[in-house]
Design an enzyme around this catalytic site. Structure first.
Site, PDB file in Angstrom:
ATOM      1  CD  GLU A  90      31.653  39.836  35.852  1.00 44.39           C
ATOM      2  OE1 GLU A  90      31.241  38.673  35.982  1.00 44.39           O
ATOM      3  OE2 GLU A  90      32.843  40.141  36.039  1.00 44.39           O
ATOM      4  CE1 TYR A 143      29.951  36.372  39.987  1.00 45.21           C
ATOM      5  CE2 TYR A 143      29.010  37.166  37.921  1.00 45.21           C
ATOM      6  CZ  TYR A 143      30.098  36.796  38.671  1.00 45.21           C
ATOM      7  OH  TYR A 143      31.348  36.876  38.136  1.00 45.21           O
ATOM      8  CG  ASP A 165      30.915  32.778  40.354  1.00 40.75           C
ATOM      9  OD1 ASP A 165      31.546  32.451  41.386  1.00 40.75           O
ATOM     10  OD2 ASP A 165      31.474  33.045  39.280  1.00 40.75           O
TER      11      ASP A 165
END
Ligand code: SF4
Length: 353
Positions: free
Chosen positions: A35, A118, A136
């Protein structure tokens, strides 16, 4: 009224999902690394970085025990080096506070350095199916279009509104699939430019499409001001020895390496640069400074800055005491240091790497 959303989305995902390596794992460490890398780059480029990174640092412990310089080296080219430093700091924190394991609560994951809402939602939903919705750029775009919301996404009100909406839409029985689905939908179908509305399953429900507002959504309020900076790099050589310095100030590229730098208020040619105080101090014991090679101005665009950089290769017969603040290395060791992209571009251009 909103209930249609997750059903259609999950159906779309079933048929269109991307097979990404970090999707086939519930290991929070691997999810976290992927991520953070994907916040920097597109999936295709990110894949190489991901594999290289997790091969060298396969778990929290190996990352925590590494030198920061080495972590930065593996991050080289991705930009936003503070993210790599935060990964490293968080890995050490995980060792100290959580015995080298990821905590299984959202708030504790969120408490780690560099992990925002997030990333915490992504890690918690993918690894443990905790019901937290990711929000996001992709999610802002999809939700603002499907629900026709024109509240600016960069306003406090907008962020609150979209976070609430995202949370209310989340399929709480499959938060992992739902979050992956909305991320993929934004990345494949509802693109910023030229979204594929014609073959979109939301076509008869999407407010933006029905009202002809696709191109106007999402709305952003403020434009970030981009400031120019003027860097003059001196690649000072003495045979196969050269000088580097490590950026340490609270500024861009913290802890990365670069050549001796003179930053000026405006773009300067060589004739002007040699009159600058910093230049005079540096070369005070050298009667005549000859430039071996100079390059056209490099224009390097960062999110809030444009850097105009000039590079000069200078040969000296010895490194005088005026250079003592710099690190002297041999040319063959260049590859051991982590440089910002601007410096690697120069090294490529000058055939030095
Ligand atoms: S119809 Fe177009 S704008 Fe609306 S969700 Fe689908 S791709 Fe996005």
């Amino acid at each position: 009224m909103k209930n249609f959303f997750s059903g259609i989305l999950l159906q779309w995902y079933e048929e269109n999902r991307r097979d990404l390596p970090w999707r086939n794992t519930t290991d929070p460490y691997l999810i976290w690394i992927s991520e953070i890398i994907l916040q920097q780059t597109r999936v295709v480029q990110g894949m190489d970085y991901y594999f290289r990174f997790v091969e060298r640092f396969p778990d929290i412990q190996s990352l925590a025990e590494a030198d920061e310089d080495e972590v930065l080296k593996y991050w080289q080219g991705l930009g936003y080096y503070s993210r790599a430093r935060n990964l490293h700091a968080a890995a050490r924190d995980l060792m100290t506070r959580f015995g080298g394991c990821f905590p299984e609560s959202y708030d504790e994951v969120r408490s780690l350095k560099g992990i925002g809402a997030y990333t915490a939602a992504a890690v918690c939903s993918f690894a443990w199916r905790l019901p937290y919705a990711v929000v996001d750029g992709n999610v802002y775009r999809v939700l603002s279009r499907v629900f026709g919301i024109d509240t600016p996404i960069d306003s406090h009100e907008g962020q609150k509104r979209f976070a609430e909406l995202a949370s209310s839409l989340l399929d709480k029985t499959h938060p992992d699939l739902y979050n992956q689905a909305i991320m993929d939908f934004g990345a494949i179908q509802c693109l910023p430019q030229s979204p594929d509305c014609l073959f979109c399953p939301f076509r008869d429900k999407c407010e933006a499409y029905l009202q002809g507002k696709v191109a106007q959504l999402p709305v952003k309020a403020g434009k970030t001001t981009v400031k120019p900076r003027y860097f003059n790099y001196l690649d000072i050589r003495c045979g196969d020895r050269l000088l580097l310095s490590r950026r340490s100030a609270k500024d861009i590229w913290q802890n990365l390496y670069e050549f001796p730098l003179i930053e000026t208020e405006r773009d300067m040619e060589w004739q002007e640069l040699v009159k600058e105080q910093q230049f005079l101090e540096l070369f005070q014991h050298i009667p005549e400074v000859k430039v071996q090679r100079q390059y056209p101005v490099f224009k390097h665009v960062l999110s809030h800055r444009i850097i105009y950089a000039r590079f000069y290769t200078i040969e000296v017969s010895k490194f005088t005491s005026a250079f003592s603040a710099y690190l002297e290395i041999s040319e063959s060791d260049l590859e051991k240091y982590a440089f910002p992209r601007l410096i690697t571009l120069y090294l490529e251009k000058s055939d030095r790497q």
